[in-house]
Scaffold this motif. Sequence first.
Motif, short mmCIF file in Angstrom:
data_model
loop_
_atom_site.label_atom_id
_atom_site.label_comp_id
_atom_site.label_asym_id
_atom_site.label_seq_id
_atom_site.Cartn_x
_atom_site.Cartn_y
_atom_site.Cartn_z
N GLU A 9 0.82 -1.21 0.00
CA GLU A 9 0.00 0.00 0.00
C GLU A 9 0.85 1.26 0.00
OE1 GLU A 9 -2.21 -3.43 1.56
OE2 GLU A 9 -0.29 -2.51 2.10
N SER A 10 1.95 1.24 0.75
CA SER A 10 2.81 2.42 0.81
C SER A 10 3.52 2.65 -0.51
CB SER A 10 3.83 2.29 1.94
OG SER A 10 4.81 1.31 1.65
N ILE A 11 3.83 1.55 -1.22
CA ILE A 11 4.47 1.67 -2.53
C ILE A 11 3.51 2.30 -3.53
CG2 ILE A 11 5.48 0.39 -4.46
CD1 ILE A 11 6.38 -1.72 -2.38
N VAL A 12 2.26 1.84 -3.50
CA VAL A 12 1.25 2.40 -4.40
C VAL A 12 1.04 3.88 -4.11
CG1 VAL A 12 -1.20 2.35 -5.03
CG2 VAL A 12 0.06 0.21 -4.78
N MET A 13 0.95 4.23 -2.83
CA MET A 13 0.76 5.62 -2.44
C MET A 13 1.93 6.49 -2.90
SD MET A 13 -1.19 7.87 -1.02
CE MET A 13 -2.39 6.88 -0.09
N GLU A 14 3.13 5.98 -2.74
CA GLU A 14 4.32 6.72 -3.15
C GLU A 14 4.33 6.96 -4.66
OE1 GLU A 14 8.59 5.07 -3.42
OE2 GLU A 14 8.49 6.03 -1.44
N GLN A 15 4.02 5.90 -5.42
CA GLN A 15 3.99 6.02 -6.87
C GLN A 15 2.89 6.98 -7.32
OE1 GLN A 15 6.02 4.82 -9.18
NE2 GLN A 15 7.32 3.73 -7.74
N ALA A 16 1.72 6.88 -6.69
CA ALA A 16 0.60 7.74 -7.06
C ALA A 16 0.91 9.20 -6.78
CB ALA A 16 -0.66 7.31 -6.30
N THR A 17 1.52 9.46 -5.65
CA THR A 17 1.89 10.84 -5.30
C THR A 17 2.92 11.39 -6.27
OG1 THR A 17 1.45 10.39 -2.95
CG2 THR A 17 2.80 12.31 -3.46
N ASP A 18 3.86 10.54 -6.66
CA ASP A 18 4.88 10.97 -7.63
C ASP A 18 4.24 11.29 -8.98
OD1 ASP A 18 7.81 11.21 -8.36
OD2 ASP A 18 7.20 9.69 -9.79
N ILE A 19 3.28 10.48 -9.39
CA ILE A 19 2.58 10.75 -10.65
C ILE A 19 1.89 12.11 -10.61
CG2 ILE A 19 0.59 10.04 -12.05
CD1 ILE A 19 1.34 7.13 -11.34
#
Length: 205
Positions: A88-98
Amino acid sequence: MTDSAAPGTFDDVNEAVGEEWEAETTPYERVREVISREYTPRSAETVAADARTSPKTARKHLMALAEEGFVATSTGDHGGTYYRRSPESIVMEQATDILSHVSVDELVNRISAMRETISEFQMEYDVESPEELMVEHTNQTLSDASDNADGIDPDALQEWQTTRRNLAFANAALSIANAERFGGGDSSGPAEATASPSRTTVTWR
């Protein structure tokens, strides 16, 4: 000609860098940095060694990170607790970067294009997923005595897998953007993707 670096020189340099890192950071920061790169379960003791702290301190910070959702825990074969970066934290990090590099309108367009790409792959290979395609190809190869089974284009397979992964991150980013819009009091509805005919592999930057 002799080597200019004596044996152990690199070890000395690494130790110096480690000591500097230890002096400039807190145990919590070091534990978080170490576990942020771990996608397979590790014990608190091994995390502690890399983070230059004690197992007790590492375990305390790992549990705090687990409560925050940054770390996932599991039980090992001998009953010990193991830790790794949570999906979940990986998805959140990627989404925020996008969202930091792509506007919402552009994100909607890219989501539409990726959906179209995946739909094209499904129609072309008559399966729902790349995993199903690989299973079908394996079964076909095993049952074809004449070895005439068609091979899978590895580039196409990789593009399908990459597009599906990027779509998952993009959808998460769009969900965050819409949540922020609603939280900010914007009464407009959520963005909707419209179809695009092009086959696109997303590059966010």
